[in-house]
Design a protein around this motif. Structure first.
Motif, PDB file in Angstrom:
ATOM      1  N   GLU A 177       0.755  -1.240  -0.111  1.00  0.00           N
ATOM      2  CA  GLU A 177      -0.023  -0.178   0.084  1.00  0.00           C
ATOM      3  C   GLU A 177       1.079   1.383  -0.051  1.00  0.00           C
ATOM      4  OE1 GLU A 177      -3.779   0.910   1.799  1.00  0.00           O
ATOM      5  OE2 GLU A 177      -3.322  -0.721   3.136  1.00  0.00           O
ATOM      6  N   ALA A 178       0.558   2.010  -0.868  1.00  0.00           N
ATOM      7  CA  ALA A 178       1.425   3.477  -1.017  1.00  0.00           C
ATOM      8  C   ALA A 178       0.539   4.580  -0.874  1.00  0.00           C
ATOM      9  CB  ALA A 178       1.937   3.780  -2.533  1.00  0.00           C
ATOM     10  N   GLU A 179      -0.445   4.170   0.067  1.00  0.00           N
ATOM     11  CA  GLU A 179      -1.414   5.384   0.383  1.00  0.00           C
ATOM     12  C   GLU A 179      -0.756   6.283   1.568  1.00  0.00           C
ATOM     13  OE1 GLU A 179      -4.723   3.415  -2.054  1.00  0.00           O
ATOM     14  OE2 GLU A 179      -4.843   5.515  -1.135  1.00  0.00           O
TER      15      GLU A 179
ATOM     16  N   THR B 230      -3.311   1.958  -6.059  1.00  0.00           N
ATOM     17  CA  THR B 230      -2.937   3.122  -5.825  1.00  0.00           C
ATOM     18  C   THR B 230      -2.944   4.156  -6.643  1.00  0.00           C
ATOM     19  OG1 THR B 230      -1.204   2.118  -4.358  1.00  0.00           O
ATOM     20  CG2 THR B 230      -0.607   4.277  -5.131  1.00  0.00           C
TER      21      THR B 230
ATOM     22  N   LYS C 112      -5.405   7.699  -7.066  1.00  0.00           N
ATOM     23  CA  LYS C 112      -4.918   9.096  -7.181  1.00  0.00           C
ATOM     24  C   LYS C 112      -5.929   9.979  -8.161  1.00  0.00           C
ATOM     25  CE  LYS C 112       0.084   8.085  -6.810  1.00  0.00           C
ATOM     26  NZ  LYS C 112       1.377   7.898  -7.254  1.00  0.00           N
TER      27      LYS C 112
END
Lengths: 140, 171
Positions: A97-99, B112, B116
């Motif tokens: 997860e890159a949030e 992800t 965005k």
């Protein structure tokens, strides 16, 4: 007093997926880091940390998965940060997860840094070098 | 209680681009492979034609569909065999876990990047299905995007299926 080998630091990889540990081992191996041990869950990781510290051969760096059953990465992080011997141990959280929310949560819990799978080799190298530079600064 | 409405996913070139990027970056980082996509197409049913597939649900406010990464046995044995430095002869625990984690990582990248752009997809845990030509059990099959990929270790497919209420085809 234990000594950290900054040229080939002792690294612990914590992830319940063998393939991720293997991927990290290979990537770190490509960077010249070969003193690597693995733990497939949080509890085993804590046991290895304690054992290594007790033997005077502590781990210099930990890569820890975020999502693990029984003891999550955050719980490993919190356990380390509340244990004097591991309060400043560099711990890099590994996640898919890159949030931003997750990044903030990890840093607030005391993570030294954060890598997102798939881990690009140049990102890994940059982050490891940054940590080792800081360790070198502490040792001087 | 949040009343936020997220963007609705469309089976269009923009989505194909996100999936291609997710697949490429995952395989390049993990295995040093460079999967190249063949021409994508749309199917009415959702049938994963591989021997082992990772499946993860796409959820915004509710479950909207599924992302599936489907491998023929030979392909995944070759890919994982190089990494593990051993020859796989059956779909064992390592193979299943490998497919699950690959699906997890690809989904993470796709999610992800979609988020965005206003999609609010939630993280989900993949399941792994084994068996020749498995049909993903959906009561009312929606429209399914299929992207075949080629690598030096063999071919595989990524499918994204949306439940009927969510379907919007590119015009």
């Amino acid at each position: 007093m234990s000594v950290v080998n900054l040229k080939n630091p002792k690294i612990l990889l914590v992830d319940d997926f063998e393939i991720v540990r293997l991927m990290l081992r290979n990537a770190l191996g490509d960077l010249g880091f070969t003193d690597i041990e693995e733990a497939e869950d949080g509890k085993t990781a804590m046991l290895k940390l304690v054992e290594a510290h007790g033997a005077g051969k502590p781990f210099a760096l930990v890569f820890c998965d975020w999502n693990m059953p029984e003891m999550t990465g955050i719980e490993v992080l919190e356990a380390c940060r509340t244990t004097p011997e591991f309060a400043t141990l560099p711990i890099v959280m590994v996640t898919a997860e890159a949030e931003q929310e997750s990044v903030v949560r990890a840093i607030r819990a005391g993570a030294t840094d954060y890598v997102v799978k798939p881990i690009a080799p140049d990102v890994l190298e940059r982050k490891v070098n940054k940590i080792l530079a800081k360790l070198a600064g502490r040792a001087a | 209680m949040s009343d936020k409405k997220h963007q609705v996913l469309e089976l269009n070139d923009a989505l194909v681009k996100e999936i291609n990027f997710g697949v490429y970056s995952t395989f390049a980082s993990m295995f040093g492979l460079k999967p190249s996509p063949d021409k994508h197409f749309i199917e009415q049913e959702c049938i994963a034609k591989g021997d082992v597939s990772g499946i993860v649900g796409l959820t915004q406010e509710r479950v909207e569909g599924a992302l599936i990464v489907s491998f023929p046995q030979d392909t995944i044995f070759q890919i994982l065999g190089k990494m593990y430095k051993k020859q796989f002869t059956e779909i064992d625990k390592s193979v299943k876990a490998g497919v699950g984690e690959l699906t997890n990582i690809i989904f993470g990248v796709v999610k992800t990047n979609l988020n965005k752009n206003g999609f609010g997809f939630k993280m989900a845990i993949p399941n792994v299905i084994i068996g020749d030509q498995h049909t993903v059990a959906i009561t009312n099959p929606g429209t399914t995007l299929v992207i075949p990929f080629q690598t030096e270790s063999g071919s595989f497919s990524v499918l994204l299926t949306l439940y009927p209420e969510m379907v919007q085809l590119a015009s």
